[in-house]
Write a protein that holds these residues in place. Sequence first.
Motif, PDB file in Angstrom:
ATOM      1  N   GLN A 400       0.825  -1.207   0.000  1.00 14.78           N
ATOM      2  CA  GLN A 400       0.000   0.000   0.000  1.00 14.78           C
ATOM      3  C   GLN A 400       0.861   1.259   0.000  1.00 14.78           C
ATOM      4  N   THR A 401       2.097   1.146   0.498  1.00 12.93           N
ATOM      5  CA  THR A 401       2.992   2.302   0.551  1.00 12.93           C
ATOM      6  C   THR A 401       4.202   2.171  -0.364  1.00 12.93           C
ATOM      7  N   ASP A 402       4.398   0.994  -0.988  1.00 13.10           N
ATOM      8  CA  ASP A 402       5.546   0.792  -1.870  1.00 13.10           C
ATOM      9  C   ASP A 402       5.159  -0.210  -2.954  1.00 13.10           C
ATOM     10  N   TRP A 403       5.063   0.253  -4.203  1.00 14.21           N
ATOM     11  CA  TRP A 403       4.565  -0.592  -5.290  1.00 14.21           C
ATOM     12  C   TRP A 403       5.476  -1.783  -5.589  1.00 14.21           C
ATOM     13  N   HIS A 404       6.747  -1.719  -5.174  1.00 11.94           N
ATOM     14  CA  HIS A 404       7.655  -2.832  -5.439  1.00 11.94           C
ATOM     15  C   HIS A 404       7.148  -4.140  -4.828  1.00 11.94           C
ATOM     16  N   TYR A 405       6.383  -4.033  -3.767  1.00 16.05           N
ATOM     17  CA  TYR A 405       5.904  -5.235  -3.086  1.00 16.05           C
ATOM     18  C   TYR A 405       4.801  -5.942  -3.867  1.00 16.05           C
ATOM     19  N   TYR A 406       4.151  -5.233  -4.774  1.00 13.80           N
ATOM     20  CA  TYR A 406       3.212  -5.919  -5.666  1.00 13.80           C
ATOM     21  C   TYR A 406       3.975  -6.869  -6.589  1.00 13.80           C
ATOM     22  N   VAL A 407       5.147  -6.444  -7.031  1.00 12.37           N
ATOM     23  CA  VAL A 407       5.990  -7.319  -7.863  1.00 12.37           C
ATOM     24  C   VAL A 407       6.397  -8.558  -7.063  1.00 12.37           C
ATOM     25  N   LEU A 408       6.789  -8.346  -5.817  1.00 14.03           N
ATOM     26  CA  LEU A 408       7.173  -9.470  -4.958  1.00 14.03           C
ATOM     27  C   LEU A 408       6.009 -10.434  -4.779  1.00 14.03           C
ATOM     28  N   ALA A 409       4.817  -9.905  -4.533  1.00 14.98           N
ATOM     29  CA  ALA A 409       3.642 -10.768  -4.375  1.00 14.98           C
ATOM     30  C   ALA A 409       3.349 -11.540  -5.656  1.00 14.98           C
ATOM     31  N   GLY A 410       3.516 -10.881  -6.810  1.00 17.55           N
ATOM     32  CA  GLY A 410       3.279 -11.559  -8.085  1.00 17.55           C
ATOM     33  C   GLY A 410       4.252 -12.698  -8.319  1.00 17.55           C
ATOM     34  N   VAL A 411       5.528 -12.477  -8.008  1.00 17.52           N
ATOM     35  CA  VAL A 411       6.526 -13.536  -8.153  1.00 17.52           C
ATOM     36  C   VAL A 411       6.222 -14.676  -7.196  1.00 17.52           C
ATOM     37  N   GLY A 412       5.822 -14.346  -5.972  1.00 13.80           N
ATOM     38  CA  GLY A 412       5.461 -15.382  -5.014  1.00 13.80           C
ATOM     39  C   GLY A 412       4.302 -16.227  -5.485  1.00 13.80           C
ATOM     40  N   ALA A 413       3.293 -15.588  -6.069  1.00 12.62           N
ATOM     41  CA  ALA A 413       2.139 -16.328  -6.591  1.00 12.62           C
ATOM     42  C   ALA A 413       2.563 -17.240  -7.740  1.00 12.62           C
ATOM     43  N   ALA A 414       3.435 -16.737  -8.628  1.00 10.31           N
ATOM     44  CA  ALA A 414       3.929 -17.569  -9.729  1.00 10.31           C
ATOM     45  C   ALA A 414       4.714 -18.763  -9.197  1.00 10.31           C
ATOM     46  N   ALA A 415       5.486 -18.545  -8.129  1.00  9.19           N
ATOM     47  CA  ALA A 415       6.264 -19.640  -7.536  1.00  9.19           C
ATOM     48  C   ALA A 415       5.341 -20.723  -6.987  1.00  9.19           C
ATOM     49  N   VAL A 416       4.220 -20.333  -6.397  1.00 11.79           N
ATOM     50  CA  VAL A 416       3.259 -21.316  -5.880  1.00 11.79           C
ATOM     51  C   VAL A 416       2.727 -22.178  -7.021  1.00 11.79           C
ATOM     52  N   VAL A 417       2.384 -21.555  -8.145  1.00 10.75           N
ATOM     53  CA  VAL A 417       1.859 -22.297  -9.303  1.00 10.75           C
ATOM     54  C   VAL A 417       2.921 -23.256  -9.841  1.00 10.75           C
ATOM     55  N   ILE A 418       4.155 -22.779  -9.963  1.00 11.64           N
ATOM     56  CA  ILE A 418       5.244 -23.630 -10.466  1.00 11.64           C
ATOM     57  C   ILE A 418       5.447 -24.838  -9.557  1.00 11.64           C
ATOM     58  N   SER A 419       5.383 -24.610  -8.249  1.00 12.28           N
ATOM     59  CA  SER A 419       5.662 -25.691  -7.303  1.00 12.28           C
ATOM     60  C   SER A 419       4.644 -26.816  -7.386  1.00 12.28           C
ATOM     61  N   LEU A 420       3.440 -26.519  -7.830  1.00  9.92           N
ATOM     62  CA  LEU A 420       2.419 -27.562  -7.943  1.00  9.92           C
ATOM     63  C   LEU A 420       2.881 -28.701  -8.850  1.00  9.92           C
ATOM     64  N   TYR A 421       3.665 -28.367  -9.864  1.00 10.97           N
ATOM     65  CA  TYR A 421       4.102 -29.378 -10.818  1.00 10.97           C
ATOM     66  C   TYR A 421       4.934 -30.469 -10.147  1.00 10.97           C
ATOM     67  N   PHE A 422       5.989 -30.063  -9.421  1.00 11.86           N
ATOM     68  CA  PHE A 422       6.860 -31.106  -8.872  1.00 11.86           C
ATOM     69  C   PHE A 422       6.307 -31.737  -7.602  1.00 11.86           C
ATOM     70  N   TYR A 423       5.492 -31.014  -6.830  1.00 10.37           N
ATOM     71  CA  TYR A 423       4.875 -31.647  -5.659  1.00 10.37           C
ATOM     72  C   TYR A 423       3.828 -32.681  -6.087  1.00 10.37           C
ATOM     73  N   LEU A 424       3.033 -32.332  -7.085  1.00 11.87           N
ATOM     74  CA  LEU A 424       2.036 -33.283  -7.580  1.00 11.87           C
ATOM     75  C   LEU A 424       2.703 -34.463  -8.282  1.00 11.87           C
ATOM     76  N   GLY A 425       3.913 -34.253  -8.800  1.00 14.37           N
ATOM     77  CA  GLY A 425       4.655 -35.364  -9.395  1.00 14.37           C
ATOM     78  C   GLY A 425       4.956 -36.447  -8.370  1.00 14.37           C
ATOM     79  N   VAL A 426       5.296 -36.054  -7.143  1.00 14.39           N
ATOM     80  CA  VAL A 426       5.509 -37.033  -6.080  1.00 14.39           C
ATOM     81  C   VAL A 426       4.197 -37.722  -5.737  1.00 14.39           C
ATOM     82  N   GLY A 427       3.112 -36.953  -5.670  1.00 19.26           N
ATOM     83  CA  GLY A 427       1.799 -37.536  -5.390  1.00 19.26           C
ATOM     84  C   GLY A 427       1.384 -38.539  -6.456  1.00 19.26           C
TER      85      GLY A 427
END
Length: 482
Positions: A400-427
């Motif tokens: 809310q006070t620094d727009w750079h953190y929106y970029v950080l949140a976006g990268v974090g969300a992308a990382a969650v999606v990417i991680s589904l691939y290899f975690y579900l591979g173990v499943g």
Amino acid sequence: MNLYAIHLECLLVAWGIIILLVDAFVPIKNPRTIGYMAASFVAVALVYSFTLLPTDDTFFHGMYRFDAFALYFKRLSLLALTMVLVMAAEFSKRLETGAAEFYALLMFCATGMLLLASVNDFILLFVALELVTITFYVLASYRRRQVPSLEAGTKYLILGALSSGFTLYGIAFVFGTMGTTNLDKLSSRLAALSAPPPAAFTLGMLLILTGLGFKVASVPFQIWVPDVYQGAPTPVTAFLAVGSKAAGFALLLRVLFAGLLPVQGTWTMLLLVLAVATLLYGNLGAIPQRNIKRLLGYSSIGHAGYMLMGIAAVNALGVGAVLFYLGQYAFTVLCAFLAIVATTNATGSDEIPSFSGLGKRSPILGLALFLSMMSLAGLPPLSGFFGKFQLFAAVIDRAQTDWHYYVLAGVGAAAVVISLYFYLGVGRAIYLQEADDPVPIPVSKPLRGALYVCMAAMIGLGIFQRPLVDAAIKAANVFGLR
């Protein structure tokens, strides 16, 4: 009063020495018995720790704290040690010699972790850090007749020694420019400065953060993680993934928010960049992995990135989120490694294909490993989902006070999606692929009990988060953030 503050550490040291003496003078033929006894004692110490009351006083000339933050991490270290000793007991038949020494080293290593939780001075920080690091040098290479174990120990030794050198050099710069190694005094002197701190101080601060970056496995200090995780004995890998990482983040939080908060402008954006790089490296690097311990090594790097998000937010919500995340992460990763130890004892391999059909060969091991992977991926209603939710909430609040953190949140969300691939591979391997050997895998009662505890915690903390959230907030309030 000084003894009251350190008596958990004293108990662990005493028990480690007793284990060595018992093995030397009254040898117990079955090494698993000693491991279960040690785990039982540490479990009692963990329960006992909930009767202790934190204090705002400092001890040993201001070098040591026994506040709510320290007590939170002491309990986390004792929890990790309890489960790791159960793993070590199950793993002991794969040790050529020295099972009792192996258990004792784990307890001495945990003693250093308890000390790290209470650090309030750079001198104690270095001493406690070396106690942890040196014991891990030995533990990682404990199976000295196995080349991967020796390789893991050598790599950890070389890079660990390098990071220790950076840390000590940084402490020298900080002391030389500010005249103190005490975190409270350092914070006061930085706050009193009418001009930016000297360049030598900034260099010293960066060198110290370099050493701590090695402990938490953040980019660019993560290169050792996959190889050491794969080569070290599985209980040691689990202790690195949970205990060492928790101790590293305890140090990072203490140094940044107790000592360096007045100069947050010099390190906030650096942490944001490191969080982005760590998230991408860990999750992208895990995709091609076929060894489950190596995969969890890259996963550990990725989860360090999530926790760096909360620290980079520099608010009370972020610190509380990191503490909650570490708590639930401990149960999740310990559950995964408990299942891995039992499975590899039967199959002799920790390659992911060796886990094929695990759901049929051992329903409890299959379910435990599957739930762990899904919690690490952040799927509801497991605890990993709420942990990530809190971290993202802290980052969005700061955005809310620094727009750079929106970029950080976006990268974090992308990382969650990417991680589904290899975690579900173990499943997929656990439930959708057929096992080459359909023989059921036996699970001992202590291991089964530990699995039930971890699974109950993963599900329970995903639905009823309040107890751990309250404990995390109480610990985070030590720093007086808003």
